[in-house]
Every structure is written in C-alpha cells, then in structure tokens.
Enzyme design. Structure first.
Site, PDB file in Angstrom:
ATOM      1  N   HIS A 156      -0.596  44.739 126.392  1.00  0.00           N
ATOM      2  CA  HIS A 156       0.002  43.524 125.833  1.00  0.00           C
ATOM      3  C   HIS A 156       1.511  43.633 125.662  1.00  0.00           C
ATOM      4  O   HIS A 156       2.191  42.628 125.489  1.00  0.00           O
ATOM      5  CB  HIS A 156      -0.654  43.205 124.484  1.00  0.00           C
ATOM      6  N   ASP A 364       9.789  41.961 124.620  1.00  0.00           N
ATOM      7  CA  ASP A 364       8.486  41.457 124.190  1.00  0.00           C
ATOM      8  C   ASP A 364       7.583  41.420 125.407  1.00  0.00           C
ATOM      9  O   ASP A 364       8.032  41.038 126.495  1.00  0.00           O
ATOM     10  CB  ASP A 364       8.648  40.031 123.634  1.00  0.00           C
TER      11      ASP A 364
HETATM   12  C1  GDG Z   1       1.636  41.325 121.158  1.00  0.00           C
HETATM   13  C2  GDG Z   1       2.870  41.478 122.051  1.00  0.00           C
HETATM   14  C3  GDG Z   1       2.162  39.440 123.323  1.00  0.00           C
HETATM   15  C4  GDG Z   1       2.710  34.771 113.541  1.00  0.00           C
HETATM   16  N1  GDG Z   1       2.922  34.435 112.257  1.00  0.00           N
HETATM   17  C5  GDG Z   1       1.786  33.901 111.825  1.00  0.00           C
HETATM   18  C6  GDG Z   1       0.863  33.908 112.878  1.00  0.00           C
HETATM   19  N2  GDG Z   1       1.473  34.449 113.914  1.00  0.00           N
HETATM   20  C7  GDG Z   1       0.836  34.542 115.222  1.00  0.00           C
HETATM   21  C8  GDG Z   1       1.571  33.677 116.212  1.00  0.00           C
HETATM   22  C9  GDG Z   1       1.154  34.307 117.524  1.00  0.00           C
HETATM   23  C10 GDG Z   1       0.959  35.767 117.131  1.00  0.00           C
HETATM   24  O1  GDG Z   1       0.886  35.849 115.715  1.00  0.00           O
HETATM   25  C11 GDG Z   1       2.149  36.616 117.531  1.00  0.00           C
HETATM   26  O2  GDG Z   1       2.083  36.814 118.875  1.00  0.00           O
HETATM   27  P1  GDG Z   1       3.334  37.305 119.705  1.00  0.00           P
HETATM   28  O3  GDG Z   1       2.992  37.166 121.139  1.00  0.00           O
HETATM   29  O4  GDG Z   1       4.531  36.507 119.343  1.00  0.00           O
HETATM   30  O5  GDG Z   1       3.648  38.800 119.263  1.00  0.00           O
HETATM   31  P2  GDG Z   1       2.858  40.175 118.878  1.00  0.00           P
HETATM   32  O6  GDG Z   1       2.144  40.066 117.592  1.00  0.00           O
HETATM   33  O7  GDG Z   1       3.929  41.215 118.908  1.00  0.00           O
HETATM   34  O8  GDG Z   1       1.800  40.409 120.056  1.00  0.00           O
HETATM   35  C12 GDG Z   1       3.317  40.124 122.591  1.00  0.00           C
HETATM   36  C13 GDG Z   1       0.911  39.428 122.459  1.00  0.00           C
HETATM   37  O9  GDG Z   1       0.587  40.733 121.981  1.00  0.00           O
HETATM   38  C14 GDG Z   1      -0.299  38.883 123.214  1.00  0.00           C
HETATM   39  O10 GDG Z   1      -0.513  39.571 124.402  1.00  0.00           O
HETATM   40  O11 GDG Z   1       2.537  38.118 123.618  1.00  0.00           O
HETATM   41  O12 GDG Z   1       4.413  40.284 123.466  1.00  0.00           O
HETATM   42  O13 GDG Z   1       3.946  42.111 121.337  1.00  0.00           O
HETATM   43  O14 GDG Z   1      -0.071  33.809 117.961  1.00  0.00           O
HETATM   44  O15 GDG Z   1       1.170  32.357 116.039  1.00  0.00           O
HETATM   45  N3  GDG Z   1      -0.376  33.447 112.800  1.00  0.00           N
HETATM   46  C15 GDG Z   1      -0.770  32.936 111.603  1.00  0.00           C
HETATM   47  N4  GDG Z   1       0.092  32.886 110.514  1.00  0.00           N
HETATM   48  C16 GDG Z   1       1.370  33.347 110.601  1.00  0.00           C
HETATM   49  O16 GDG Z   1       2.152  33.267 109.634  1.00  0.00           O
HETATM   50  N5  GDG Z   1      -2.022  32.487 111.480  1.00  0.00           N
END
Ligand code: GDG
Length: 469
Positions: A156, A364
């Site tokens: 990821h 990322d």
């Molecule tokens: C890894 C990789 C890759 C955030 N704040 C809240 C909340 N979130 C959710 C977002 C989003 C998720 O968390 C974060 O996803 P990201 O992709 O931005 O980042 P990582 O956590 O670092 O994830 C990344 C991912 O895996 C998937 O393959 O894209 O690059 O680092 O869905 O909405 N969700 C809730 N409350 C919050 O306050 N419910």
C-alpha cells in the site's frame, strides 16, 4: 470460486461502523462477494501473544480469525521494525530510521509466527492475499511450511528506488522473501519500476518472455494496481443524516468564507508542516484572503508511541498556534487544527462544503483522501483538488493542481489559483477526475488483482512451488 483468505495487520470490523478506514471497507466488500477468511492481529497485546487462542468472528460468509501479540512483539515488530525502519525507508526518510537488529529479528519472528498460525486454517483451494509492509516475509514462511496455494501481495505504501532501499540493512533478504509470492501489486507504475530496477540491477535478475521477473532462484509477476475508494458510497454520504448535518453545519459556520480542507493521519509523510507554512505564505502574499479563507486540518493521531510522531504533533500545534496568533481577528481564525477523527459520513459532508481539497504528502503510496474529496463534490459547483506530485494518486488524477509540496511558494500560489478558479475550469477538471474515481473503485481494484492471481494460477506460469531453501 476458490475461498479468499486475506491477511493484513489490522482486521477491520465486518460491518461499516463509519469508523473503518477506506481499505477495511474495500476488503470487507470483496470478502462479502466471494466469502472468505480475514486473518491478522486482534489489536490487543497479551501475555500469551502469538501463542494464544485464535479469536474467531463470523458474519454471513465472512469470518475473521485474529491473534494477539506479546508486548515484545508490539515493540519490536509493530512500533519497531515496521514503523521505525520500513515505514521511514519506504517513504524516503532515512534520517528517521532505526535499524536496530533486535527490531529486525522481532519483525522476522512475528512474520514466521503469523504464518505458522495461518497454516492450519488454510484449505487446498484457497487463494491468499497478503497486505502491506508488515508482512513482506510472510509468503516465504508459508512456502517453507509447504503451502502451494496462489499467494498475492499488495504494497500500500511506496516502493523506493534502489538507491534508497539499499540503505535497509537486510534489503536483499527482504526482496528475496517478496519473490516467494506469485503476484506482487504496487500502487503505481513508478513504484513498480523501482522494484523492477532493484530486481534487475541490484539482484542481477532477468525478465522472462512472459514478463515475469527471475532472480535469486525465484520467479514473480509484478504489476501496478492503483487502489480506489468505495466511490458510490462517498458520493452519496452527503445525503445521510450525519453527512447532511455536517454539510449544513460547516456551510453555515463558514458563511461567505471559503474553506480549504486537509484530512490526514498525523504522519511525517503527509507534509503537514509545509502545508501550514504554505497557508501562512498565502496570507502574506495575497492579503485579500484574510478573513475570506480558512484552513481546516483534521488529523487523527497515529502511532504516538513512536518519537517521530510525537514530534510532528508538537510541531503542528506550535505552527498553527503561531499562525493563528499572527493573523486571527475577532471574527476569523485562519487555521482550525483538530487532532481527532470523524465518522466517514461526516467527513464526506465536510469535503463537500470545502472549496479546496489540499493533499500534499511528501511521499504517499496512493492517498485515498484525494479520491474521496473528488467523489464527495457537488458536480454543479465542485471544489478544486490541490495534489502533491509525490502522492501515488498524481499518476491518475492529472487534472488536479499538481504541486511540489516542498516548495512553500508554489503551494501558496496553487492555493490562490484554486480559490479563484472559475466555475467552468473547476467543472472541467472535476468531470475528468470524477470519471476515473467512479470507475477505478476499490471493488474494481480487488477484482482486477484477484483475477490476475487466479489467471496466473490457471496457467500455472507464475506460481512458485513450495520450497525449503
Ligand atoms: C495507506 C497508504 C494508501 C482519515 N481521517 C479520518 C478517516 N480517515 C481515512 C480517510 C482515508 C484513510 O483514512 C486514509 O487513507 P490514505 O490513503 O490517505 O492514507 P494511509 O492511512 O497512510 O494509507 C496510502 C492507503 O494505504 C490505501 O492503499 O492510499 O498511500 O499510506 O480513507 O478517509 N476516516 C475516518 N475518520 C477520520 O477522521 N472515519
């Protein structure tokens, strides 16, 4: 259809509680469609650790099996090698790494233990899908235990170029273990090419006529499978009770002002200090935005037991305090920094109420927030996505305002441009990105990966036999 077995560090709730992350929701979806088993860490630390009882839960055709870890595993595997060695290295932050051999050994041990606990649960026709940097070695341990099933792995987070990866003391052992999987999935063509470069240049491997990579006595098929979101759900969340409540609340609080929204776990890879400084620079360079624009940063704390994460939290509190102290007025506070989380439905309402989505990681794998922001917009009056060139999402979302997150001036100018962008340009950019987000969904991503793994199996061309070396 063969049973799907998913392995990931955290096993998400089987029901959408609104709190689950995007990935958990996607995996539940595909498990529900095919039926299957989800195996991983329970989230608990206990004395018996990985030797304790398995905990089972079931809902329709999906079951979960989880195990605890011991305190020493938590410290050495999770908070240790995974988050102090692998995460910073794979995000190009060699300055933040801790390569203590004790941690590397803990990581190896936990991968071996997880494999040993999974083996008795496996059936002959299972198709196994392992997720992320916590389990680079797990497939290898499954093979050593005689597991001949098709095993896929999806990373990821970014896979760095060999010049960075080779700083990891046990890089060759890690890549050799990755070659025990049959199919390796990366988020982007750039990460895939970094992996191929390692195999071909560093490990003296070759590419077969079938496209598979051969090295270190093993063979693997590797490709890019960009992850998506549950786009329909996100597009509809603003109509739910929570979504619409937040949408109207934020809109009425904002009055005529415009909101820039950032949503990120607190993590040094997300470029948060640079983002705050860019907003400060915007107010300096274009004073007309004072009183007119505000930045809402939602940043749930994560991994706070790791020093680097505490440091970033403190530096953000300091920066937002200083900027607010400098610019605030009686009726306007420029930065609203909330270190807490919101349910997914509420987030969707907040995205929709925001004129600009600011996604500026320094590195990322993909970044799902960029896609969620687009899915949540009103097509009649969409907001503008400002996106780092170093997010995997920038490979697909080319109509965003693509920025260099290290350049505070460039970021500030992009914010100014986004705030002033006319409706027709906003709509044009949005339409193109929206199509991609609605098509390349999480469900489509999972199906594509699993179809590929199944085809490899049927052709028996890509599969590694069980081996003992
Ligand atoms: C890894 C990789 C890759 C955030 N704040 C809240 C909340 N979130 C959710 C977002 C989003 C998720 O968390 C974060 O996803 P990201 O992709 O931005 O980042 P990582 O956590 O670092 O994830 C990344 C991912 O895996 C998937 O393959 O894209 O690059 O680092 O869905 O909405 N969700 C809730 N409350 C919050 O306050 N419910």
């Amino acid at each position: 259809m063969s049973r799907l077995v998913v392995v990931s560090n955290r096993v998400g709730p089987l029901n959408d509680t609104g709190r689950a992350g995007g990935l958990a929701v996607a995996l539940v979806d595909v498990l529900r469609k095919r039926g299957g088993l989800w195996f991983g860490w329970s989230g608990a630390v206990s004395e018996s650790g990985t030797f304790g009882e398995l905990q089972f839960a079931e809902d329709d055709d999906v079951s979960t099996a989880t195990i605890d870890v011991a305190r020493v595993d938590y410290d050495e595997f999770y908070a240790g090698f995974a988050n102090k060695a692998l995460w910073p290295t794979l995000h190009y932050r060699l300055d933040l790494t801790d390569f203590d051999r004790r941690l590397a050994e803990g990581y190896r041990r936990v991968n071996e233990r997880f494999a040993a606990r999974l083996v008795p649960l496996l059936q002959k026709d299972d198709i196994i899908w392992v997720h992320d940097y916590h389990f680079f070695l797990l497939g290898d341990y499954l093979r050593r235990a005689g597991v001949n099933n098709p095993i896929g792995f999806f990373l990821h987070i970014p896979f760095p170029v060999p010049e960075i990866l080779t700083a990891l003391p046990n890089h060759q052992a890690m890549v050799k273990a990755m070659l025990a999987y049959d199919l390796l999935g990366f988020q982007t063509a750039a990460h895939l090419s970094a992996f191929e470069r390692y195999v071909l240049e560093e490990a003296n491997g070759t590419r077969g006529e079938d496209g598979a990579l051969h090295a270190l006595g093993r063979k693997v098929v590797a490709d890019a499978f960009p992850i998506g979101i549950d786009a329909d759900a996100f597009a509809g969340f603003h109509k739910t009770k929570e979504g619409s409540k937040n949408l109207s609340l934020v809109r009425s609080e904002l009055d005529d002002r415009k909101q820039i929204i950032g949503v990120d776990r607190i993590d040094y890879s997300k470029g948060l200090p640079q983002r705050f400084m860019a907003f400060e620079r915007l107010l300096q360079m274009y004073p007309e935005h004072k009183g007119e624009v505000e930045l809402l940063q939602i940043a749930p704390p994560s991994r706070s037991e790791v020093r680097a994460y505490k440091d970033i939290q403190e530096s953000l509190e300091g920066l937002s305090g200083r900027i607010n102290g400098r610019f605030s007025d009686l009726d306007w506070t420029p930065i609203n920094f909330m270190s807490r989380s919101f349910p997914r439905r509420s987030l969707a309402g907040i995205y929709r109420a925001s004129a600009v989505g600011l996604v500026t990681p320094l590195r990322d794998g993909m970044n799902l927030v960029a896609k969620e922001y687009i899915a949540a917009q009103d097509p009649e009056d969409p907001g503008v996505l400002v996106l780092s060139r170093f997010a995997g999402a920038a490979e697909e979302m080319t109509e965003a305002l693509i920025v260099n997150p290290y350049s505070i001036d460039e970021l500030a100018e992009a914010l100014h441009r986004a705030i002033r962008m006319p409706l027709d340009e906003r709509q044009h950019r949005f339409d193109l990105m929206h199509k991609k987000v609605m098509t390349n969904t999480a469900g489509a991503w999972a199906e594509t990966f699993l179809d590929r793994l199944t085809t490899l199996n049927a052709d028996a061309q890509g599969l590694n036999p069980a081996y003992l070396n």
